[in-house]
Each structure stands twice: as structure tokens, then as C-alpha cells.
Design a protein around this motif. Structure first.
Motif, short mmCIF file in Angstrom:
data_model
loop_
_atom_site.label_atom_id
_atom_site.label_comp_id
_atom_site.label_asym_id
_atom_site.label_seq_id
_atom_site.Cartn_x
_atom_site.Cartn_y
_atom_site.Cartn_z
N GLY A 59 0.83 -1.21 0.00
CA GLY A 59 0.00 0.00 0.00
C GLY A 59 0.86 1.25 0.00
O GLY A 59 2.03 1.20 -0.39
N ASP A 60 0.30 2.37 0.46
CA ASP A 60 1.01 3.65 0.42
C ASP A 60 1.68 3.96 1.76
O ASP A 60 1.00 4.08 2.79
N LEU A 61 3.01 4.10 1.73
CA LEU A 61 3.76 4.31 2.97
C LEU A 61 3.31 5.58 3.70
O LEU A 61 3.09 5.57 4.92
N ILE A 62 3.15 6.68 2.99
CA ILE A 62 2.79 7.95 3.64
C ILE A 62 1.41 7.82 4.30
O ILE A 62 1.22 8.26 5.45
N ASN A 63 0.45 7.17 3.64
CA ASN A 63 -0.87 6.95 4.27
C ASN A 63 -0.73 6.21 5.59
O ASN A 63 -1.32 6.58 6.60
N ALA A 64 0.10 5.16 5.57
CA ALA A 64 0.29 4.35 6.79
C ALA A 64 0.95 5.17 7.90
O ALA A 64 0.49 5.17 9.04
#
Ligand SMILES: Nc1ncnc2c1ncn2[C@@H]1O[C@H](COP(=O)(O)OP(=O)(O)OP(=O)(O)O)[C@@H](O)[C@H]1O
Ligand SMILES: [Mg+2]
Length: 235
Positions: free
Chosen positions: A218-223
Motif C-alpha cells: 500500500g502507500d507508505l505515507i498513508n500508513a
């Protein structure tokens, strides 16, 4: 010991000497995995890890843990005490994940009966191998120093595990680095962030850490933003 005024650039941070006793620790937007084989840049990652490390160091200091944290010097920059670093990574595990699966016949996600502490030699050229007391002694690190680092690491685990549990997050495992200050005291150094810890959402077991990048989940920044929001208490 003469201290250089050279800037040290690592894979995730820059260490900029402020004077003989302090560094500016600048968090970069770089992400690396598998000993640098996988690399990418994520805008804002440095800011998030600097904010998260600041919150956790401050909280640990309040609980009596000596850390290198002195203050904040801008968005993605911390002021830290210059330490003589031990060439070690101390890892604490509460739940089976990562390389532990290669060592014990346990499935991912199994909660351990009690925390496991592991010692690694911080040497990229050797792939940061796992070591024991005897190896550490050859590296010039005495048994009593290791015992003290393990003791501090287990105390940090107790504090952080409870802290994250209240926020609906499982502290699966984490890596700590230590250094020695001018008084010869052992001090917690480096960073505590989703780069150096595994955090799972307690309900969904979803990763809120660098595994999102390691395994393209998935998206690192979202996490990292989700983790940050939980720490600052935003819904
Ligand atoms: N208070 C401190 N005093 C001196 N050195 C420190 C301190 N805190 C962290 N360091 C060192 O600064 C460097 C930080 O950079 P970075 O994390 O990017 O490291 P690295 O050496 O590339 O290695 P790795 O990415 O494997 O940790 C590390 O080598 C770390 O051990
Ligand atoms: Mg590092």
C-alpha cells in the motif's frame, strides 16, 4: 576523543555536527529496505518520522529513560546529544514477524509468551548479522554493557507497548540503538519510528510501518500519517 565536524549521511538520516556535544539529526524522505537493495523517496516521510520520534523520546524521558533527545530544530530536524555509538542494534519482539519466522517454528502473528531480545552487529557489509555476548565481547562491548542495554530495551518495551495499546495499535517489534555519553552513561539514541518498529492496527492487523514499503502493501505515507494521527489523538 577529538570529534570531527564532518556531516555523516546514512540511509535515512543526516547527522550534522552543531558543536562538540550536539548533532542536528535530519530525517530524509528516503526509504530503504533489504540492506539498501530496495530504495525510494516519499515526500513528507522525514517530517513524519521526526515528529513521531520527538513524541516518543519525550514520553520515554518522562518515564525515566535517558535518551539523546535535546530538542527540535525545524520540521524534520532534531537536536541530539553526540554519543559514542555501540555498533549494535538491540531488537525486542512481542509478536512473531519478520526474520523471527526463519528462526522459530512459529507462524506470523503469534504472540510470544514473553518478549524476545536479539542483538545484531550494525555492519552493512556483513548484512547486520545476529550476534551473541561472545561476539560482542570481540567487538569491545562488555557483558555488563549489553545487560544494561537489554534492561533498558525491555523497559522501553513495557512503556511503548502500553502506550500504543491505548491507541489501538500492537507493538510487534522494534530496533533500538545506544551510545555512550561523556559521563560513560548508556543513552538511547537514533530514532523510534515506523522505520524502526512494526506497528499493527489491533483490529485489522494492518501494517502501519515500513513493511508497507518492504512488501508493497500500500502507500507508505498513508500508513505513517495514520500512525501519526493516532499518536496526536486526531480521529
Ligand atoms: N546521538 C547520536 N550520536 C552519534 N551517532 C548517532 C546518534 N544517533 C544515531 N547515530 C548514528 O547516526 C546514523 C544515522 O543515520 P542512518 O539511520 O541513516 O543510518 P545508517 O548508518 O545508514 O544505518 P542504518 O540505516 O542501517 O541505520 C547511524 O549510523 C546511527 O548509528
Ligand atoms: Mg539508521
Amino acid at each position: 576523543m577529538v570529534k570531527t565536524m564532518h556531516v555523516y549521511e546514512g540511509k535515512a538520516k543526516k547527522m550534522i555536527p552543531l558543536d562538540e556535544r550536539k548533532f542536528i539529526m535530519e530525517f530524509k524522505d528516503d526509504a530503504t529496505a533489504f540492506n539498501g537493495e530496495k530504495k525510494a523517496q516519499f515526500k513528507g516521510k522525514g517530517w513524519l518520522n521526526a515528529q513521531i520520534s520527538t513524541m516518543l523520546f519525550k514520553m520515554l524521558e518522562e518515564k525515566g529513560i535517558k535518551t539523546h533527545f535535546i530538542g527540535v530544530a525545524g520540521d524534520n530536524k532534531l537536536i541530539v546529544e553526540r554519543l559514542k555509538m555501540y555498533p549494535l542494534e538491540v531488537v525486542v519482539r512481542n509478536v512473531v514477524a519478520g526474520s523471527l519466522k526463519k528462526r522459530l517454528p512459529l507462524t506470523e502473528g503469534t504472540e510470544l509468551p514473553e518478549p524476545i531480545v536479539e542483538l545484531y552487529y550494525k555492519e552493512d557489509a556483513l548484512g547486520d548479522p545476529m550476534i551473541n555476548y561472545y561476539h560482542a565481547k570481540v567487538l569491545g562491548v562488555g557483558e555488563d554493557e549489553i545487560k544494561e542495554m537489554e534492561h533498558i530495551a525491555l523497559r522501553v518495551n513495557e512503556i511503548l507497548r502500553e502506550y500504543f495499546k491505548e491507541k489501538g495499535i500492537i507493538l510487534v517489534d522494534f530496533k533500538l540503538e545506544f551510545g555512550q555519553n561523556e559521563k560513560g552513561e548508556i543513552v538511547l539514541a537514533d530514532e523510534i519510528s515506523p522505520d524502526t518498529c512494526r506497528f499493527w492496527d489491533a483490529k485489522t492487523k494492518e501494517s502501519l510501518d515500513k513493511d508497507v514499503f518492504r512488501f508493497d502493501k500500500g502507500d507508505l505515507i498513508n500508513a505513517y500519517e495514520e500512525l501519526y494521527r493516532r499518536l496526536v489523538g486526531e480521529a
